[in-house]
Scaffold this motif. Structure first.
Motif, short mmCIF file in Angstrom:
data_model
loop_
_atom_site.label_atom_id
_atom_site.label_comp_id
_atom_site.label_asym_id
_atom_site.label_seq_id
_atom_site.Cartn_x
_atom_site.Cartn_y
_atom_site.Cartn_z
N MET A 1 -7.92 3.43 -10.61
CA MET A 1 -7.19 2.17 -10.46
C MET A 1 -5.90 2.28 -9.66
O MET A 1 -5.55 1.33 -8.97
CB MET A 1 -6.92 1.58 -11.83
CG MET A 1 -6.46 0.15 -11.70
SD MET A 1 -6.09 -0.54 -13.26
CE MET A 1 -7.62 -0.27 -14.10
N PRO A 2 -5.19 3.43 -9.71
CA PRO A 2 -3.95 3.45 -8.93
C PRO A 2 -4.21 3.11 -7.47
O PRO A 2 -3.41 2.42 -6.84
CB PRO A 2 -3.46 4.89 -9.07
CG PRO A 2 -4.06 5.39 -10.30
CD PRO A 2 -5.39 4.68 -10.44
N ALA A 3 -5.35 3.56 -6.95
CA ALA A 3 -5.63 3.31 -5.54
C ALA A 3 -5.83 1.82 -5.29
O ALA A 3 -5.59 1.33 -4.20
CB ALA A 3 -6.88 4.07 -5.13
N ARG A 4 -6.26 1.09 -6.35
CA ARG A 4 -6.55 -0.32 -6.15
C ARG A 4 -5.28 -1.15 -6.16
O ARG A 4 -5.28 -2.27 -5.71
CB ARG A 4 -7.46 -0.82 -7.27
CG ARG A 4 -8.72 -0.03 -7.35
CD ARG A 4 -9.48 -0.49 -8.55
NE ARG A 4 -10.81 -0.86 -8.14
CZ ARG A 4 -11.50 -1.82 -8.69
NH1 ARG A 4 -10.97 -2.55 -9.63
NH2 ARG A 4 -12.72 -2.07 -8.31
N ALA A 5 -4.22 -0.63 -6.71
CA ALA A 5 -2.99 -1.41 -6.80
C ALA A 5 -2.09 -1.06 -5.63
O ALA A 5 -0.89 -1.02 -5.74
CB ALA A 5 -2.32 -1.14 -8.11
N ARG A 7 -1.18 -2.60 -3.10
CA ARG A 7 -0.21 -3.57 -2.61
C ARG A 7 1.08 -3.50 -3.40
O ARG A 7 2.16 -3.56 -2.84
CB ARG A 7 -0.80 -4.96 -2.72
CG ARG A 7 -0.15 -5.87 -1.72
CD ARG A 7 -0.92 -7.11 -1.52
NE ARG A 7 -0.03 -8.08 -0.95
CZ ARG A 7 -0.30 -9.37 -0.88
NH1 ARG A 7 -1.43 -9.81 -1.36
NH2 ARG A 7 0.54 -10.19 -0.35
N ALA A 8 0.92 -3.32 -4.73
CA ALA A 8 2.10 -3.22 -5.57
C ALA A 8 2.87 -1.96 -5.22
O ALA A 8 4.09 -1.96 -5.08
CB ALA A 8 1.69 -3.18 -7.02
N ALA A 9 2.10 -0.88 -5.05
CA ALA A 9 2.74 0.38 -4.70
C ALA A 9 3.48 0.22 -3.38
O ALA A 9 4.61 0.68 -3.22
CB ALA A 9 1.70 1.48 -4.61
N ALA A 11 4.67 -2.49 -2.21
CA ALA A 11 5.86 -3.31 -2.41
C ALA A 11 7.01 -2.46 -2.94
O ALA A 11 8.14 -2.56 -2.47
CB ALA A 11 5.55 -4.43 -3.39
N LEU A 12 6.66 -1.59 -3.91
CA LEU A 12 7.70 -0.73 -4.47
C LEU A 12 8.22 0.24 -3.42
O LEU A 12 9.42 0.43 -3.26
CB LEU A 12 7.15 0.05 -5.66
CG LEU A 12 6.94 -0.78 -6.92
CD1 LEU A 12 6.16 0.01 -7.95
CD2 LEU A 12 8.29 -1.18 -7.50
N ALA A 14 8.14 -0.14 -0.29
CA ALA A 14 8.90 -0.85 0.73
C ALA A 14 10.30 -1.16 0.24
O ALA A 14 11.27 -1.05 0.97
CB ALA A 14 8.17 -2.15 1.10
N THR A 15 10.38 -1.52 -1.05
CA THR A 15 11.70 -1.77 -1.63
C THR A 15 12.56 -0.54 -1.44
O THR A 15 13.70 -0.59 -1.01
CB THR A 15 11.59 -2.06 -3.13
OG1 THR A 15 10.51 -2.94 -3.34
CG2 THR A 15 12.87 -2.64 -3.67
#
Lengths: 448, 332
Positions: A1-5, A7-9, A11-12, A14-15
């Motif tokens: 699942m980490p690979a599926r998220a 976009r969130a990763a 975003a983080l 990028a922050t």
């Protein structure tokens, strides 16, 4: 699942990585455009249109510009939303856009306040443009924020009422006399509604805030209100009675047509707003609050019934103001990091102020022209129904949603409260609106 | 300890005196240390650039008003008080994230292990079933979510038509605050193929003799599972839990797509999408990081939430690692 998220990763990450560029993007607010607009150059232009006919129209418009300015080539990128835009404007860089267009006028406050878009004043002064002579007043208002002009209007949108004339006839209503007040509207909507089991064969009107254009701001233009913020910059949704009146009415309409649960379940059977299976086009709903562009969609979908258009109804005690509506539109600006700002200005100036450009584009895309000249142009090719929207656009009482430093966030907060109220989750409307106003103020204070 | 001292000490080495030998030894150690550091440097640089520096600057920016364009301004703990006391979406998002960490992750582990067990027991056609259960994992998350919103559509979806035909209650799934997270869990369980494969590998690694011995002692299937299978695969369960929790902490794409499609708000002029539909039930912390930072240009508050997420994933992982002693058999 980490690979599926991812976009969130992202975003983080990028922050975090933005910190790296923190020093690189500061101090870009001052305008130091020094490029030669006559030199050979290529601009990148980002816009948000997605429907194939609209994308084609914008490309044709750009082609007209390139013909007039053969030294400037334009790379057009479509389907850009405001979030993507915001990121690109902050990141800068050579792959970012030079010229951008957005549909969310409520974000102008955010873009101007933070300097995400370049100040257009030096360009306007250099070319001695008299904006009062070019654009209607509402359009001038929603393209600047607190005196800072970072965008110009590129076509505008006006909202009105679409109705199914065949359904009107079938229900024994006069198809030439659409409802003018909201209490008449409730009666008409009830008469147009045909039940089927515990659902509907046809619904008179879908009043829910979710789905398509029936959002708070679009309803609100039909109730006389003094804007979303007072002179002190504080939210007025708790103090201006118009907001409570609108929400009380909307809730009564929801209840009159079957209640939230039943309506919302019916809503899930609808097709996509930008597709051919739009519920108004399929006949699932007989009346629709929508923008002028729907006329083009209706033509393309070849709907099998006659469509009438009218201004939206007004509050019962505001009959004198019948004809007004919600105005919005596309806005156009220049990326402050762009090294080709003078060339970018040529494109912005051409697309927003050149009468031929504005008229041809408005014809192709079915939007309301944004300049006074273009509004008068004999070259405008519309069917008669379009006049209704031109009149709404010109109506002195037509309104739009204000800009704010955190963009449309205040609209979202209000919209969320309105949704809770229509569902019956909140019963104390007055207190709820006061709390919402306080929340809007807190959010703005935190962003200032 | 600069490197240019090295040639000097090396030059001194042939003197063979006692202090000289010590020096040689020290130089050797130093060289070894430097060599080790050199070998580690890709990791060290990566750690510094991609972990330590971003973490420190996230803390720094959480104390600033920062819009990504203008120079940051010192705000002290303002962003922290804003997020914790007057940002109403924070608490629902935190609760949802915890719910997902507990319910969604445990469902995935239970189903992953269950399917893994079933398939290792199957005599014929195991390959077909393995493929069937693994395939959904390969579906891109957006496409998978769109398919589920379509399948679970309360008005037109085949699942509810079937439930209604069977006389069972048909929930509104992604359109009902009480069912939106369970619907996301169903989606997550459908894509459990990755865990299934890992569990299968672990299950096939359990020594056969242990089962044979237990059978001789008269152990039933449940006793064999409880006393042999579980202790043997407990490191894999721990792995599945830790990676699952980290995944749940970063859960973003599926709830955003589901709430966008189910709410019907695709965005037109003057229409904005409010994440969390219905009633904040699908709001997660990464969505708040995104909307505060990227939509509202409020990086300071976004950094606060990023740090909360970081603290929670550290705490969860630490908790699970401490329980390791209990989870992993004493023989390990």
């Amino acid at each position: 699942m980490p690979a599926r998220a991812r976009r969130a990763a992202a975003a983080l990450a990028a922050t975090a990585s933005l910190a790296l560029f923190a020093t690189a993007c500061t101090g870009s607010a001052t305008n130091t455009a020094s490029d030669d607009p006559k030199a050979e150059t290529t601009l990148t232009f980002w816009h948000g249109w997605t429907a194939p006919s609209e994308v084609k129209a914008i490309e044709e418009n750009v082609a007209r510009f390139t013909k007039a300015h053969p030294n400037i080539k334009v790379k057009v990128v479509g389907n850009i939303n405001d979030d993507k835009l915001g990121q690109a404007l902050r990141a800068g860089g050579s792959n970012g856009p030079d010229v951008v267009a957005s549909f969310t006028t409520a974000n102008v406050g955010k873009f101007c306040h933070t300097g995400a878009l370049a100040d257009l004043k030096p360009f306007i002064e250099k070319d001695k443009l008299d904006l009062d002579a070019i654009f209607p007043k509402v359009l001038q208002d929603y393209t600047q924020f607190e005196g800072k002009r970072c965008t110009l209007p590129l076509l505008s949108d006006a909202y009105g009422l679409y109705y199914n004339k065949d359904a009107f006839k079938a229900a024994g209503l006069d198809p030439e006399a659409p409802p003018k007040t909201w209490s008449e509207f409730t009666e008409v909507a009830k008469k147009l509604t045909k039940a089927k089991g515990d659902s509907y064969e046809r619904l008179g009107f879908m009043p829910n805030y979710l789905g398509y254009e029936t959002v708070v701001s679009h309803y609100m233009s039909q109730w006389g209100h003094g804007g979303y913020f007072g002179a002190d910059g504080k939210s007025t949704v708790g103090t201006d009675p118009a907001f409570a009146e609108m929400m009380t009415y909307q809730k009564s309409l929801v209840d009159a047509l079957g209640g939230f649960q039943k309506l919302d379940k019916y809503r899930t059977t609808f097709g996509d707003e930008w597709g051919a299976k739009h519920p108004f086009q399929t006949g699932q709903v007989a009346m629709q609050l929508d923008g002028e562009w729907r006329l083009n969609f209706i033509k393309e979908a070849k709907v099998p019934f006659e469509v009438g258009v009218a201004p939206l109804p007004v509050a019962d005690d505001e009959v004198a103001e019948y004809g007004k509506g919600y105005l919005s539109g596309t806005i156009m600006g220049i990326a402050p990091q762009s090294k080709k700002q003078n060339a970018a200005w040529e494109l912005v100036k051409y697309m927003t102020t050149d009468t031929e450009a504005v008229v041809s584009f408005a014809n192709a895309i079915g939007n309301v022209p944004s300049t006074l000249e273009a509004l008068k142009s004999p070259d405008l090719k519309f069917d008669e129904r379009f006049r209704t929207f031109l009149d709404i656009a010109r109506h002195p009482k037509s309104t739009t949603s204000d800009g704010a430093v955190n963009g449309s966030a205040y609209q979202d907060t209000l919209q969320k409260f309105a949704q809770q109220y229509e569902k019956g989750q909140v019963t104390d409307l007055k207190k709820g609106l006061a709390d919402t106003a306080a929340q809007i103020d807190r959010d703005i204070a935190a962003a200032k | 300890m600069s490197t240019d001292t090295l040639p000097a000490t090396e030059a001194a080495a042939p003197a063979a005196s006692a202090p000289g030998a010590r020096n040689t030894l020290r130089a050797k150690r130093r060289r070894n240390a430097l060599r080790t550091l050199a070998f580690m440097s890709p990791w060290l640089i990566g750690f510094g650039f991609f972990f330590a520096y971003p973490l420190v600057s996230t803390v720094y920016f959480s104390l600033m008003k920062y819009d990504g364009l203008n120079p940051p301004e010192w705000r002290g703990l303002d962003n922290w008080t804003y997020v914790f006391t007057s940002f109403p979406q924070f608490w629902p998002a935190l609760q949802n994230t915890l719910w997902l960490c507990v319910v969604m992750v445990s469902c995935r582990v239970v189903f992953g292990l269950g399917i893994g067990l079933l398939i290792t027991k199957i005599k014929t056609g195991a390959g077909v079933f393995r493929t069937l259960f693994y395939l959904p994992y390969l579906a891109p998350p957006v496409a998978a979510t769109l398919a589920f919103v379509f399948l679970l559509n309360p008005g037109t979806g085949p699942v509810n038509s079937l439930l209604e035909a069977l006389g069972l209650p048909a929930p509104a799934w992604f359109n009902d605050a009480a069912w939106a997270k369970p619907a996301l869990t169903v989606l997550a369980v459908w894509g459990v193929g990755d865990l299934m494969v890992i569990f299968m590998a672990a299950l096939l690694d359990v020594p056969k003799e242990q089962y044979e011995a237990a059978e001789l002692d008269g152990a039933g299937p449940w006793q064999r599972f409880r006393h042999i299978t579980l202790p043997n695969i407990s490191p894999i369960i721990l792995f599945a839990l830790v990676t699952g929790v980290i995944g749940a902490m970063q859960y973003y794409t599926q709830p955003i797509v589901a709430s966008k499609v189910a709410s019907g708000v695709m965005g037109g002029s003057g229409v904005t999408f409010v994440p969390g539909y219905p009633d904040d039930s699908t709001l997660t912390l990464p969505q708040l990081v995104y909307s505060l930072g990227f939509s509202q240009f409020n990086y300071g508050a976004a950094c606060v939430i990023a740090l909360v997420l970081f603290a929670f994933s550290m705490a969860f992982t630490a908790l699970l690692m401490r329980r390791r002693g209990g989870l992993i058999g004493s023989g390990d």
